[in-house]
Design a protein around this motif. Structure first.
Motif, PDB file in Angstrom:
ATOM      1  N   MET A   1       0.836  -1.205   0.000  1.00 45.23           N
ATOM      2  CA  MET A   1       0.000   0.000   0.000  1.00 45.23           C
ATOM      3  C   MET A   1       0.872   1.257   0.000  1.00 45.23           C
ATOM      4  N   GLY A   2       1.877   1.246   0.882  1.00 51.30           N
ATOM      5  CA  GLY A   2       2.764   2.399   0.984  1.00 51.30           C
ATOM      6  C   GLY A   2       3.561   2.630  -0.284  1.00 51.30           C
ATOM      7  N   TYR A   3       4.023   1.550  -0.883  1.00 45.19           N
ATOM      8  CA  TYR A   3       4.793   1.609  -2.130  1.00 45.19           C
ATOM      9  C   TYR A   3       3.964   2.261  -3.235  1.00 45.19           C
ATOM     10  N   CYS A   4       2.727   1.782  -3.399  1.00 43.38           N
ATOM     11  CA  CYS A   4       1.838   2.342  -4.420  1.00 43.38           C
ATOM     12  C   CYS A   4       1.413   3.759  -4.062  1.00 43.38           C
ATOM     13  N   ASN A   5       1.226   4.010  -2.789  1.00 44.97           N
ATOM     14  CA  ASN A   5       0.881   5.342  -2.301  1.00 44.97           C
ATOM     15  C   ASN A   5       1.872   6.379  -2.811  1.00 44.97           C
ATOM     16  N   ILE A   6       3.169   6.076  -2.703  1.00 43.64           N
ATOM     17  CA  ILE A   6       4.205   7.033  -3.094  1.00 43.64           C
ATOM     18  C   ILE A   6       4.373   7.072  -4.610  1.00 43.64           C
ATOM     19  N   LEU A   7       4.445   5.908  -5.248  1.00 41.11           N
ATOM     20  CA  LEU A   7       4.696   5.886  -6.688  1.00 41.11           C
ATOM     21  C   LEU A   7       3.548   6.513  -7.477  1.00 41.11           C
TER      22      LEU A   7
ATOM     23  N   ILE B   1      21.404   1.956   7.050  1.00 38.19           N
ATOM     24  CA  ILE B   1      22.203   0.733   7.153  1.00 38.19           C
ATOM     25  C   ILE B   1      21.745  -0.277   6.090  1.00 38.19           C
ATOM     26  N   VAL B   2      20.422  -0.390   5.923  1.00 32.29           N
ATOM     27  CA  VAL B   2      19.873  -1.276   4.886  1.00 32.29           C
ATOM     28  C   VAL B   2      20.325  -0.797   3.499  1.00 32.29           C
ATOM     29  N   ALA B   3      20.232   0.505   3.266  1.00 28.35           N
ATOM     30  CA  ALA B   3      20.538   1.067   1.955  1.00 28.35           C
ATOM     31  C   ALA B   3      22.022   1.006   1.610  1.00 28.35           C
ATOM     32  N   LEU B   4      22.872   0.864   2.606  1.00 23.18           N
ATOM     33  CA  LEU B   4      24.324   0.782   2.371  1.00 23.18           C
ATOM     34  C   LEU B   4      24.780  -0.604   1.924  1.00 23.18           C
ATOM     35  N   ASN B   5      23.870  -1.564   1.917  1.00 24.24           N
ATOM     36  CA  ASN B   5      24.203  -2.916   1.466  1.00 24.24           C
ATOM     37  C   ASN B   5      24.539  -2.885  -0.032  1.00 24.24           C
ATOM     38  N   LYS B   6      25.751  -3.264  -0.394  1.00 24.73           N
ATOM     39  CA  LYS B   6      26.228  -3.117  -1.767  1.00 24.73           C
ATOM     40  C   LYS B   6      26.071  -4.384  -2.607  1.00 24.73           C
ATOM     41  N   GLU B   7      25.493  -5.422  -2.039  1.00 25.73           N
ATOM     42  CA  GLU B   7      25.275  -6.634  -2.834  1.00 25.73           C
ATOM     43  C   GLU B   7      24.320  -6.331  -3.987  1.00 25.73           C
ATOM     44  N   GLU B   8      24.528  -6.981  -5.106  1.00 26.39           N
ATOM     45  CA  GLU B   8      23.757  -6.648  -6.305  1.00 26.39           C
ATOM     46  C   GLU B   8      22.749  -7.728  -6.692  1.00 26.39           C
ATOM     47  N   ASN B   9      22.453  -8.655  -5.789  1.00 27.16           N
ATOM     48  CA  ASN B   9      21.411  -9.638  -6.117  1.00 27.16           C
ATOM     49  C   ASN B   9      20.036  -8.964  -6.039  1.00 27.16           C
TER      50      ASN B   9
ATOM     51  N   GLU C   1      17.192  -9.646  -4.539  1.00 28.43           N
ATOM     52  CA  GLU C   1      16.539  -9.490  -3.244  1.00 28.43           C
ATOM     53  C   GLU C   1      17.091  -8.276  -2.487  1.00 28.43           C
ATOM     54  N   THR C   2      18.421  -8.141  -2.490  1.00 27.51           N
ATOM     55  CA  THR C   2      19.047  -7.006  -1.811  1.00 27.51           C
ATOM     56  C   THR C   2      18.645  -5.698  -2.471  1.00 27.51           C
ATOM     57  N   GLN C   3      18.611  -5.678  -3.800  1.00 27.52           N
ATOM     58  CA  GLN C   3      18.219  -4.455  -4.510  1.00 27.52           C
ATOM     59  C   GLN C   3      16.801  -4.022  -4.135  1.00 27.52           C
ATOM     60  N   LYS C   4      15.907  -4.988  -3.978  1.00 23.94           N
ATOM     61  CA  LYS C   4      14.536  -4.668  -3.575  1.00 23.94           C
ATOM     62  C   LYS C   4      14.499  -4.101  -2.161  1.00 23.94           C
ATOM     63  N   GLU C   5      15.300  -4.685  -1.264  1.00 18.48           N
ATOM     64  CA  GLU C   5      15.344  -4.199   0.120  1.00 18.48           C
ATOM     65  C   GLU C   5      15.902  -2.780   0.186  1.00 18.48           C
ATOM     66  N   VAL C   6      16.960  -2.542  -0.585  1.00 21.56           N
ATOM     67  CA  VAL C   6      17.568  -1.204  -0.628  1.00 21.56           C
ATOM     68  C   VAL C   6      16.584  -0.196  -1.218  1.00 21.56           C
ATOM     69  N   GLU C   7      15.902  -0.581  -2.282  1.00 23.16           N
ATOM     70  CA  GLU C   7      14.923   0.298  -2.919  1.00 23.16           C
ATOM     71  C   GLU C   7      13.821   0.690  -1.943  1.00 23.16           C
ATOM     72  N   MET C   8      13.311  -0.276  -1.201  1.00 20.14           N
ATOM     73  CA  MET C   8      12.231   0.002  -0.255  1.00 20.14           C
ATOM     74  C   MET C   8      12.706   0.932   0.862  1.00 20.14           C
ATOM     75  N   ALA C   9      13.920   0.707   1.354  1.00 30.27           N
ATOM     76  CA  ALA C   9      14.457   1.548   2.429  1.00 30.27           C
ATOM     77  C   ALA C   9      14.624   2.992   1.960  1.00 30.27           C
TER      78      ALA C   9
ATOM     79  N   LEU D   1      14.546   3.584  -9.251  1.00 31.19           N
ATOM     80  CA  LEU D   1      13.727   4.191  -8.202  1.00 31.19           C
ATOM     81  C   LEU D   1      14.548   4.439  -6.944  1.00 31.19           C
ATOM     82  N   ALA D   2      15.419   3.504  -6.604  1.00 28.11           N
ATOM     83  CA  ALA D   2      16.257   3.661  -5.411  1.00 28.11           C
ATOM     84  C   ALA D   2      17.172   4.870  -5.556  1.00 28.11           C
ATOM     85  N   TYR D   3      17.761   5.031  -6.738  1.00 26.83           N
ATOM     86  CA  TYR D   3      18.686   6.148  -6.963  1.00 26.83           C
ATOM     87  C   TYR D   3      17.945   7.484  -6.879  1.00 26.83           C
ATOM     88  N   GLN D   4      16.779   7.559  -7.514  1.00 26.19           N
ATOM     89  CA  GLN D   4      16.001   8.802  -7.456  1.00 26.19           C
ATOM     90  C   GLN D   4      15.590   9.101  -6.013  1.00 26.19           C
ATOM     91  N   SER D   5      15.256   8.068  -5.257  1.00 26.64           N
ATOM     92  CA  SER D   5      14.826   8.245  -3.863  1.00 26.64           C
ATOM     93  C   SER D   5      15.969   8.754  -2.983  1.00 26.64           C
TER      94      SER D   5
END
Length: 432
Positions: free
Chosen positions: A89-95, A159-167, A169-177, A214-218
């Motif tokens: 809901m929150g994701y769609c709310n913002i986008l 701390i979540v967003a500083l995770n540099k792994e490129e898989n 799942e991690t990209q989705k977590e970073v994007e959400m944070a 989206l993560a970069y723009q955020s």
């Protein structure tokens, strides 16, 4: 078998509106196993994806949040499944740029706030995943939280967003944070809580391209919002992190991944998301121009990419075009932007093209005429400095030649001699 068709559900022999189906599924959650509950929530999330603003507001209400809080309290809804629904809901709310108001007033908001504080006080003994999920839901659904939550929420998500792994799942977590952080809005937050971290996130992406679009723009959005209270950030944003270069590059690359000939309702989920990110960039740049001064070549580069987006969008995406013209209007009204920047970038040409279209959108026509009225004011006076006056006259000559080529010279001259009135979209007179 159910199928989504234009915001409705084909259910057997009859159509069921997405809002009706959503409410039906919500009631069914109370009597499901945890696994069945998760499946129904995933279906509810798909329904949210196809809802328009009116439908979204009709289901995402204080009553919904209060009902969910009661179900959690009565152990009829697991916290894990509740978070799955609330995050989406929150994701769609913002986008979608809809903005939920009711979460702030709900009992669920109070529960989440208390849980966040309680988890933070546990320190090493807390449930880290739950802690992050709660914070993301809290921020994604409501940007009016009190300042005492900043020291808890901001460092945790960075701390979540500083995770540099490129898989993936991690990209989705970073994007959400980062998306959650971008929704904090224009609040003053101490620089020690975020500055080094957000600079690291942006600089690392510039070199390694590890973030989603989206993560970069955020990340940029979060940082620029802080500059409203800390003028010192202008040097970091403009000179160290090269905002104008990065924004122009993102707009160019995002625009290439959209089939602009396809109307929005015919776009797929990924393409609609790209469109939402483009709109976020345009709105974001609009606000930024009122805060910072860029070099002339930086304005030209950024305007050129906005011109390309405007041209591409004009047949099927009026909202994008209108936002571009409004941004050009604001730029023309900003004395730190040279009229020559607008000429060189093609902004003036593309707005003249808009006025020549056989079927004019009234909103776009109004904003286009307003653009030339603003420019006429820029040429209205005389400069005391001889060099500046010579430049003003030369630019005015170029403008008149361009307007004459397109048949609008008399209109431009009349702007400088009369008080102009135009019809707005509601057929009311507006004096510019």
């Amino acid at each position: 078998m159910e199928e989504f068709i234009d915001g409705k559900i084909e259910d057997g022999n009859r159509e069921m509106a997405s809002t009706e189906k959503f409410s039906k599924l919500l009631e069914e959650l109370k009597n499901c196993s945890v696994t069945e509950q998760k499946m129904k929530i995933e279906e509810m999330n798909r329904l949210i994806d196809v809802m328009n603003e009116k439908e979204f507001h009709s289901v995402v209400t204080k009553e919904l949040f209060d009902q969910m809080e009661k179900m959690i309290e009565e152990e009829k809804l697991t916290m894990e499944n509740a978070i799955l629904l609330l995050k989406h809901m929150g994701y769609c709310n913002i986008l979608k740029g809809i903005y939920i108001e009711d979460f702030f007033f709900s009992s669920l908001n109070r529960r989440f706030r208390k849980m966040i504080v309680d988890e933070e006080q546990k320190k090493e003994g807390n449930d880290e995943k739950l802690f992050i999920d709660l914070i993301e839901c809290y921020l994604l659904l409501d940007n009016r939280f009190s300042s005492d939550m900043y020291p808890i929420c901001v460092p945790c998500l960075l701390i979540v967003a500083l995770n540099k792994e490129e898989n993936e799942e991690t990209q989705k977590e970073v994007e959400m944070a980062l998306l959650a952080l971008s929704y904090i809005g224009y609040w003053a937050i101490e620089q020690k809580l975020y500055l080094n971290e957000i600079k690291t996130i942006i600089e690392y992406h510039q070199e390694h391209h590890n973030l989603t679009r989206l993560a970069y723009q955020s990340a940029w959005s979060f940082l620029v919002c802080r500059s409203y209270y800390y003028k010192s950030l202008e040097d970091v944003i403009v000179n160290e992190l090269h905002f104008s270069r990065e924004a122009a590059k993102e707009l160019e690359e995002l625009s290439k991944s959209v089939d602009w000939k396809r109307k929005e309702e015919r776009m797929g989920k990924t393409e609609r998301k790209t469109m939402d990110i483009i709109l976020r960039w345009i709105g974001f740049i609009h606000h930024l121009f009122n805060r910072f001064h860029l070099e002339n070549e930086e304005y030209v580069g950024l305007f050129s990419d906005l011109v390309d987006v405007f041209r591409a969008s004009r047949d099927n995406h009026d909202e994008v075009g209108k936002k571009c013209v409004i941004l050009f209007n604001e730029s023309a009204n900003n004395l730190t932007v040279e009229v020559d920047d607008l000429l060189k970038s093609g902004a003036i040409d593309v707005i003249l093209e808009e006025l020549h279209r056989p079927t004019l959108n009234k909103g776009l026509a109004f904003e286009s005429l307003k653009f030339f009225y603003i420019l006429s004011l820029r040429f209205g006076g005389k400069e005391n400095d001889e060099m500046k006056e010579a430049k003003r006259k030369e630019l005015k000559r170029k403008m008149l030649e361009k307007m004459e080529e397109e048949g609008y010279e008399d209109i431009f001259i009349s702007f400088q001699k009369t008080n102009m009135f135009y019809f707005d979209d509601d057929s009311g007179f507006i004096h510019l």
